[in-house]
Design a protein around this motif. Structure first.
Motif, PDB file in Angstrom:
ATOM      1  N   LEU A  63       0.809  -1.220   0.000  1.00 25.98           N
ATOM      2  CA  LEU A  63       0.000   0.000   0.000  1.00 25.98           C
ATOM      3  C   LEU A  63       0.841   1.268   0.000  1.00 25.98           C
ATOM      4  O   LEU A  63       0.328   2.358  -0.100  1.00 25.98           O
ATOM      5  CB  LEU A  63      -0.920   0.027   1.225  1.00 25.98           C
ATOM      6  CG  LEU A  63      -1.983  -1.069   1.243  1.00 25.98           C
ATOM      7  CD1 LEU A  63      -2.743  -1.036   2.551  1.00 25.98           C
ATOM      8  CD2 LEU A  63      -2.942  -0.890   0.074  1.00 25.98           C
ATOM      9  N   ARG A 146      -8.257  -7.929   0.255  1.00 24.00           N
ATOM     10  CA  ARG A 146      -8.454  -7.478  -1.123  1.00 24.00           C
ATOM     11  C   ARG A 146      -9.909  -7.047  -1.332  1.00 24.00           C
ATOM     12  O   ARG A 146     -10.195  -6.056  -1.996  1.00 24.00           O
ATOM     13  CB  ARG A 146      -8.149  -8.623  -2.098  1.00 24.00           C
ATOM     14  CG  ARG A 146      -6.753  -9.152  -2.063  1.00 24.00           C
ATOM     15  CD  ARG A 146      -5.867  -8.367  -3.000  1.00 24.00           C
ATOM     16  NE  ARG A 146      -4.478  -8.771  -2.826  1.00 24.00           N
ATOM     17  CZ  ARG A 146      -3.814  -9.511  -3.678  1.00 24.00           C
ATOM     18  NH1 ARG A 146      -4.401  -9.934  -4.772  1.00 24.00           N
ATOM     19  NH2 ARG A 146      -2.553  -9.831  -3.435  1.00 24.00           N
ATOM     20  N   ALA A 147     -10.769  -7.854  -0.764  1.00 26.93           N
ATOM     21  CA  ALA A 147     -12.186  -7.505  -0.891  1.00 26.93           C
ATOM     22  C   ALA A 147     -12.471  -6.182  -0.197  1.00 26.93           C
ATOM     23  O   ALA A 147     -13.257  -5.356  -0.693  1.00 26.93           O
ATOM     24  CB  ALA A 147     -13.052  -8.613  -0.289  1.00 26.93           C
ATOM     25  N   TYR A 149     -10.407  -3.776   0.182  1.00 27.45           N
ATOM     26  CA  TYR A 149      -9.831  -2.733  -0.667  1.00 27.45           C
ATOM     27  C   TYR A 149     -10.784  -2.378  -1.809  1.00 27.45           C
ATOM     28  O   TYR A 149     -11.006  -1.201  -2.105  1.00 27.45           O
ATOM     29  CB  TYR A 149      -8.482  -3.227  -1.220  1.00 27.45           C
ATOM     30  CG  TYR A 149      -7.661  -2.149  -1.864  1.00 27.45           C
ATOM     31  CD1 TYR A 149      -7.793  -1.872  -3.217  1.00 27.45           C
ATOM     32  CD2 TYR A 149      -6.743  -1.404  -1.129  1.00 27.45           C
ATOM     33  CE1 TYR A 149      -7.040  -0.878  -3.815  1.00 27.45           C
ATOM     34  CE2 TYR A 149      -5.985  -0.415  -1.724  1.00 27.45           C
ATOM     35  CZ  TYR A 149      -6.136  -0.154  -3.061  1.00 27.45           C
ATOM     36  OH  TYR A 149      -5.394   0.821  -3.653  1.00 27.45           O
ATOM     37  N   SER A 150     -11.326  -3.398  -2.433  1.00 22.89           N
ATOM     38  CA  SER A 150     -12.257  -3.127  -3.538  1.00 22.89           C
ATOM     39  C   SER A 150     -13.540  -2.480  -3.032  1.00 22.89           C
ATOM     40  O   SER A 150     -14.085  -1.573  -3.661  1.00 22.89           O
ATOM     41  CB  SER A 150     -12.623  -4.421  -4.258  1.00 22.89           C
ATOM     42  OG  SER A 150     -11.499  -5.011  -4.821  1.00 22.89           O
ATOM     43  N   GLN A 151     -13.981  -2.974  -1.925  1.00 20.63           N
ATOM     44  CA  GLN A 151     -15.237  -2.461  -1.396  1.00 20.63           C
ATOM     45  C   GLN A 151     -15.128  -0.985  -1.043  1.00 20.63           C
ATOM     46  O   GLN A 151     -16.083  -0.227  -1.201  1.00 20.63           O
ATOM     47  CB  GLN A 151     -15.632  -3.268  -0.141  1.00 20.63           C
ATOM     48  CG  GLN A 151     -16.991  -2.953   0.401  1.00 20.63           C
ATOM     49  CD  GLN A 151     -18.080  -3.744  -0.309  1.00 20.63           C
ATOM     50  OE1 GLN A 151     -17.826  -4.452  -1.278  1.00 20.63           O
ATOM     51  NE2 GLN A 151     -19.293  -3.639   0.181  1.00 20.63           N
ATOM     52  N   ARG A 153     -13.814   1.170  -2.571  1.00 23.00           N
ATOM     53  CA  ARG A 153     -14.011   2.000  -3.757  1.00 23.00           C
ATOM     54  C   ARG A 153     -15.422   1.949  -4.298  1.00 23.00           C
ATOM     55  O   ARG A 153     -15.739   2.652  -5.257  1.00 23.00           O
ATOM     56  CB  ARG A 153     -13.034   1.553  -4.849  1.00 23.00           C
ATOM     57  CG  ARG A 153     -11.693   2.214  -4.718  1.00 23.00           C
ATOM     58  CD  ARG A 153     -10.536   1.221  -4.825  1.00 23.00           C
ATOM     59  NE  ARG A 153      -9.312   1.887  -4.402  1.00 23.00           N
ATOM     60  CZ  ARG A 153      -8.956   1.997  -3.131  1.00 23.00           C
ATOM     61  NH1 ARG A 153      -9.685   1.464  -2.170  1.00 23.00           N
ATOM     62  NH2 ARG A 153      -7.843   2.629  -2.800  1.00 23.00           N
ATOM     63  N   LEU A 154     -16.210   1.120  -3.712  1.00 24.56           N
ATOM     64  CA  LEU A 154     -17.569   1.005  -4.221  1.00 24.56           C
ATOM     65  C   LEU A 154     -18.586   1.683  -3.312  1.00 24.56           C
ATOM     66  O   LEU A 154     -19.721   1.893  -3.706  1.00 24.56           O
ATOM     67  CB  LEU A 154     -17.955  -0.473  -4.383  1.00 24.56           C
ATOM     68  CG  LEU A 154     -17.192  -1.216  -5.485  1.00 24.56           C
ATOM     69  CD1 LEU A 154     -17.519  -2.685  -5.462  1.00 24.56           C
ATOM     70  CD2 LEU A 154     -17.526  -0.622  -6.843  1.00 24.56           C
ATOM     71  N   LEU A 155     -18.174   2.007  -2.124  1.00 19.32           N
ATOM     72  CA  LEU A 155     -19.115   2.645  -1.219  1.00 19.32           C
ATOM     73  C   LEU A 155     -19.252   4.118  -1.558  1.00 19.32           C
ATOM     74  O   LEU A 155     -18.354   4.716  -2.146  1.00 19.32           O
ATOM     75  CB  LEU A 155     -18.644   2.474   0.235  1.00 19.32           C
ATOM     76  CG  LEU A 155     -18.738   1.039   0.763  1.00 19.32           C
ATOM     77  CD1 LEU A 155     -18.144   0.954   2.142  1.00 19.32           C
ATOM     78  CD2 LEU A 155     -20.190   0.587   0.778  1.00 19.32           C
ATOM     79  N   TYR A 158     -16.511   6.965  -1.093  1.00 19.70           N
ATOM     80  CA  TYR A 158     -15.297   7.041  -1.901  1.00 19.70           C
ATOM     81  C   TYR A 158     -15.327   8.226  -2.841  1.00 19.70           C
ATOM     82  O   TYR A 158     -14.285   8.840  -3.134  1.00 19.70           O
ATOM     83  CB  TYR A 158     -15.120   5.743  -2.691  1.00 19.70           C
ATOM     84  CG  TYR A 158     -13.839   5.689  -3.478  1.00 19.70           C
ATOM     85  CD1 TYR A 158     -13.847   5.726  -4.869  1.00 19.70           C
ATOM     86  CD2 TYR A 158     -12.609   5.627  -2.836  1.00 19.70           C
ATOM     87  CE1 TYR A 158     -12.667   5.692  -5.593  1.00 19.70           C
ATOM     88  CE2 TYR A 158     -11.427   5.594  -3.555  1.00 19.70           C
ATOM     89  CZ  TYR A 158     -11.468   5.620  -4.921  1.00 19.70           C
ATOM     90  OH  TYR A 158     -10.299   5.592  -5.644  1.00 19.70           O
ATOM     91  N   ARG A 159     -16.481   8.528  -3.301  1.00 15.02           N
ATOM     92  CA  ARG A 159     -16.581   9.627  -4.260  1.00 15.02           C
ATOM     93  C   ARG A 159     -16.114  10.936  -3.664  1.00 15.02           C
ATOM     94  O   ARG A 159     -15.357  11.689  -4.274  1.00 15.02           O
ATOM     95  CB  ARG A 159     -18.037   9.772  -4.718  1.00 15.02           C
ATOM     96  CG  ARG A 159     -18.252   9.232  -6.094  1.00 15.02           C
ATOM     97  CD  ARG A 159     -19.666   9.432  -6.538  1.00 15.02           C
ATOM     98  NE  ARG A 159     -20.144   8.225  -7.181  1.00 15.02           N
ATOM     99  CZ  ARG A 159     -21.418   7.902  -7.301  1.00 15.02           C
ATOM    100  NH1 ARG A 159     -22.345   8.654  -6.784  1.00 15.02           N
ATOM    101  NH2 ARG A 159     -21.768   6.807  -7.909  1.00 15.02           N
ATOM    102  N   ARG A 162     -12.459  11.092  -3.200  1.00 13.26           N
ATOM    103  CA  ARG A 162     -11.743  11.389  -4.430  1.00 13.26           C
ATOM    104  C   ARG A 162     -11.810  12.867  -4.759  1.00 13.26           C
ATOM    105  O   ARG A 162     -10.858  13.472  -5.227  1.00 13.26           O
ATOM    106  CB  ARG A 162     -12.335  10.578  -5.600  1.00 13.26           C
ATOM    107  CG  ARG A 162     -11.916   9.139  -5.602  1.00 13.26           C
ATOM    108  CD  ARG A 162     -10.430   9.008  -5.828  1.00 13.26           C
ATOM    109  NE  ARG A 162     -10.033   9.473  -7.142  1.00 13.26           N
ATOM    110  CZ  ARG A 162      -9.972   8.683  -8.212  1.00 13.26           C
ATOM    111  NH1 ARG A 162     -10.267   7.397  -8.091  1.00 13.26           N
ATOM    112  NH2 ARG A 162      -9.599   9.158  -9.362  1.00 13.26           N
TER     113      ARG A 162
END
Lengths: 635, 216
Positions: A63, A146-147, A149-151, A153-155, A158-159, A162
């Motif tokens: 990371l 990993r999950a 980490y991906s999650q 970015r989906l919640l 995250y927007r 960013r």
């Protein structure tokens, strides 16, 4: 560290896995949610060839640099059995109540992550092959992370993360975090807005590793927008504040002043500006921040563009370029903007606000709130007004102009904070403004006695040094005389003077000394009387003149009266029987205007009279000069 | 070892969206299965407001892109068809050669089926050209709504992947050792041109995977 090569005993292995798991998950969460912790944009750092710290290789997920906060984790999270609760908190303005107190920032938990090693009450039988078992555990935790980490970015959060981290603009919100081993439960209302998601646990004998999150499903409730930086725009209400012209009654001066603060902010707060805080920079800023969130900005001029005073005072938006005759230079705005860059820096504004609130005026007199759409109309309105100046009676345009001119003057104390507005912009249209404004200007000078007006006047009336000097003196009257008298008498020291006369011609000249509406009305009476007196009887004229005095304000009346007397008693400039003007002038002076048509005629006659006089003076001058020349030549 | 199969939710995509959608899905799956040392790389989709994670391996990216191109060319030949991409993870097992298979046997332990329905919305294009002067294009609105629907579906698929990845972990073979990005061998298969061949493919795969009873 590769767990497979780890030779520590199983218990040590477990603790290591668990503690590293906690650290890693915290790292992931903070990296994906808190922009301030991110050292740099990691997207460009792809190669694994670069040195990877051993500690970063845990769970095969590199990371990057660990935030310093993680190092502190070891200190407080002694017991791996304690849950690690990470609150992702959104710091924003209270969007629900625009009238909130200044600096009200609300913290709302938008995500709550719980990472823990659950220790069961009943411990199951130990697996036979513990090392293989822990290898499996490690492998599964890799997948889990990993999950995670991906999650992340989906919640929904995250927007906004960013937004904060990638954009260079400043926003009116921020994300912070809080790590603890306990947390206050959410209120019912909050819970209603949140959803929970749990990752399947990873068996890690004797317990299991769990990650769960309670998150807000939507963040649209919050008005999260980029904070509009100080734009080189706005300050629409630049011209004159109520205080600059005490004679002028404004509907609500407080509102006007406070509007400016919003102006600077680039946004406008709605009407709820407390009248007792005319200057509220800070509040304005904060409020503006709210309103920025709440209201879409209508065009660049602040939505709070004031409907001009009752007398239709079109003050131009500051950001309009010099195409507008009244445009206000942006520098002040800019400077002011720079000072009040961020809504979190209220000190500047406070300082300004605590100044005489007349100072905020440079930005606005906006006395009355008006609909945002008004601003967009402001410009066309102004042009319209301007074009109408000629046929329309003087008070309106003159009034506005006067205010415009006065604005820089009025803001004396503000000047310290803001650069003086360059009145040059006003110069762009001298013909239409200068003459009446000159007069009005001096009137204002009398009322304000601002030393700074000098430069303004200088800019406007280049040749009118006399005026300025006189203005400096205590003799308002003399100032007025010289200013107003010069065009009359025709001592045209500059072309502007002539233009004045042209201007006078254009404008309905009934109120040469008019300054504003209030006064206009007064003068209206007084001038009317004066004119009328001329009609009636020359002798009576003087009486009427004197009578005109008490009607308007005494200073003005006195000045007018004096002027009138001066004009009347002035001897003809040239004893030239061929010159009809003198004759007519005399007649007019003595016997009043020869008028049969009635009310309007006398004014025009007076107008013509003055013009004639001025021309005659000029002619006289030229002739005298030429005469000398001729005589020289002859000689 | 049983082969876990995951059928992903069907996505209705337009031709120009295929590349991005497939990239997103394939990379996400691989990321969760590339259990070697990985430096994750966030990638934002252009067409949708979605961010997915890549392994950050250039080779992998190339390989996946190649496969996507193959798929796209296949779709162009077979428009308006439901298509499927299969991402399979296998273990390489050296088995004694038999008349069924060749020397190297692949033991598939996980298979992902990405179901796509490539639609060609010509209607939208035509409406746009006709109503070029209209400020609010009905076709545009439709497109926006459709785009939002696709985005939501894509998110659902990603959630589905994450969920599946987490729920079934037991079948994942041990991580092979090695430096760099290590991921399980995998392959991406695209349905071949004919249905019959496709069926043949399935049978072949079944044989390669091996019936559970066949395994010792």
């Amino acid at each position: 560290m590769d767990l497979q090569s780890n030779l520590q005993p199983e218990s040590g292995k477990l603790e290591q896995i668990v503690s590293q798991f906690l650290l890693k998950s915290l790292h992931i969460i903070l990296d994906s949610r808190v922009p301030s912790l991110r050292p740099h944009d990691r997207s460009g750092d792809l190669s694994l060839g670069s040195q990877v710290r051993k500690s970063d290789k845990w769970f095969n997920l590199v990371l990057g640099d660990r935030p310093a906060a993680l190092d502190n984790l070891n200190f407080w999270h002694r017991n791996v059995m304690d849950p690690m609760i990470i609150d992702v908190i959104l710091v924003h303005q209270g969007s629900n109540s625009p009238s909130m107190a200044v600096g009200g920032s609300v913290e709302t938990v938008i995500e709550r992550w719980v990472v823990q090693y659950e220790y069961p009450r009943v411990v199951a039988a130990q697996p036979s092959e513990s090392s293989a078992y822990y290898k499996k555990t490690y492998k599964k935790s890799i997948i889990l992370l990993r999950a995670l980490y991906s999650q992340m970015r989906l919640l929904p959060a995250y927007r906004i993360f960013r937004q904060l981290s990638t954009s260079s603009r400043t926003y009116n919100f921020d994300i912070i975090y809080k790590v603890s081993s306990f947390s206050d439960p959410f209120s019912r209302a909050e819970e209603g807005m949140m959803e929970e998601h749990s990752f399947p646990a990873v068996e890690a004998y004797p317990g299991r590793l769990c990650i769960s999150v309670t998150y807000r499903t939507t963040l649209s409730d919050f008005n999260l927008e980029p904070s509009t930086s100080m734009p080189p725009k706005i300050i629409t209400d630049y011209v004159g504040s109520p205080n600059t012209d005490p004679l002028r009654s404004l509907p609500s001066s407080g509102k006007g002043v406070s509007a400016t603060s919003f102006t600077l902010r680039g946004v406008q707060a709605p009407a709820p500006v407390p009248s007792q805080r005319p200057h509220s920079w800070t509040s304005g800023f904060h409020r503006a921040a709210f309103s920025a969130q709440n209201q879409p900005f209508v065009g660049s001029p602040p939505a709070y563009y004031p409907s001009p005073m009752p007398y239709d005072y079109p003050s131009p938006p500051a950001y309009y370029p010099s195409s507008m005759p009244y445009d206000y230079p942006s520098p002040p705005t800019d400077i002011h903007g720079n000072r009040v860059q961020h809504y979190r820096a209220p000190t500047h504004q406070k300082a300004i606000s605590h100044d005489d609130y007349q100072l905020s005026p440079p930005f606005s007199p906006s006395p009355s709130p008006s609909s945002p759409s008004y601003i967009s109309n402001a410009y066309p309105m102004q042009t319209r007004v301007r074009s109408e100046t000629a046929p329309v009676s003087i008070p309106l345009p003159m009034t506005s102009r006067s205010f415009r001119h006065l604005s820089p003057n009025s803001s004396d104390p503000n000047r310290s904070s803001l650069p003086p507005l360059s009145p040059r912009s006003r110069r762009t249209d001298p013909s239409s403004q200068e003459s009446p404004s000159g007069i009005t200007y001096f009137r204002k000078i009398e009322s304000l006695r601002s030393g700074e007006m000098q430069p303004v006047t200088a800019n406007h009336y280049t040749g009118q040094k006399v005026t300025r000097d006189s203005k400096d003196d205590s003799g308002r009257f003399s100032g007025l005389l010289s200013s107003s008298g010069s065009p009359r008498i025709g001592f045209s020291r500059s072309s502007s003077r002539l233009s004045f006369q042209d201007e006078f011609d254009d404008i309905d000249f009934s109120y040469p000394f008019d300054v504003d509406d209030v006064d206009t009305s007064d003068f209206h009476a007084s001038v009317n009387i004066w004119v009328y007196s001329q009609n009636l009887d020359g002798k009576k004229a003087s009486e009427f003149t004197s009578q005109s005095l008490p009607i308007g304000r005494k200073s003005q009346d006195a000045a007018v009266g004096e002027l009138v007397r001066m004009l009347r008693t002035a001897p003809p400039l040239r004893q030239d029987p061929s010159c009809y003007s003198s004759h007519s002038m005399k007649t007019e002076l003595e016997g009043g205007v020869a008028t049969a048509s009635g009310f309007f005629m006398p004014r025009k006659a007076v107008d013509a009279l003055e013009e004639l006089r001025s021309f005659r003076d000029m002619k006289d001058l030229l002739l005298s000069k030429s005469g000398r020349v001729i005589s020289k030549e002859e000689a | 070892m049983n082969c876990e199969v995951c059928q992903l939710k069907e996505l209705e995509v337009e031709h120009f969206e295929i590349r991005e959608v497939l990239r997103c899905i394939l990379h996400t799956i691989v990321f969760h299965r590339a259990l070697g040392l990985v430096r994750p790389k966030d990638v934002d989709l252009e067409l949708f407001d979605v961010t997915y994670v890549q392994c950050g391996d250039v080779e992998l990216e190339k390989k996946i892109d190649e496969k996507i191109e193959h798929f796209i060319s296949w779709v162009e030949k077979h428009p308006n068809k439901k298509s499927q991409i299969c991402l399979s993870f296998y273990e390489v097992k050296n088995k004694q050669p038999s008349w069924f298979t060749n020397k190297i046997e692949r033991l598939y332990w996980e298979q992902w089926y990405i179901n796509l329905n490539v639609a060609q919305h010509l209607k939208a294009h035509s409406s746009k050209s006709h109503n070029s002067k209209v400020v609010v294009d009905p076709g545009e609105e439709e497109r926006i709504a459709r785009r939002a629907a696709v985005e939501a579906s894509l998110r659902e698929v990603l959630f589905q992947i994450i969920k599946f990845v987490n729920e079934k972990k037991d079948h994942v073979p041990p991580i092979p050792n090695g430096d760099g990005v290590v991921y399980f061998p995998h392959e991406v298969t695209i349905p071949s041109s004919s249905d019959s061949a496709f069926g043949m493919d399935m049978i072949k795969r079944m044989l390669q995977t091996g019936h559970p009873t066949m395994l010792s």
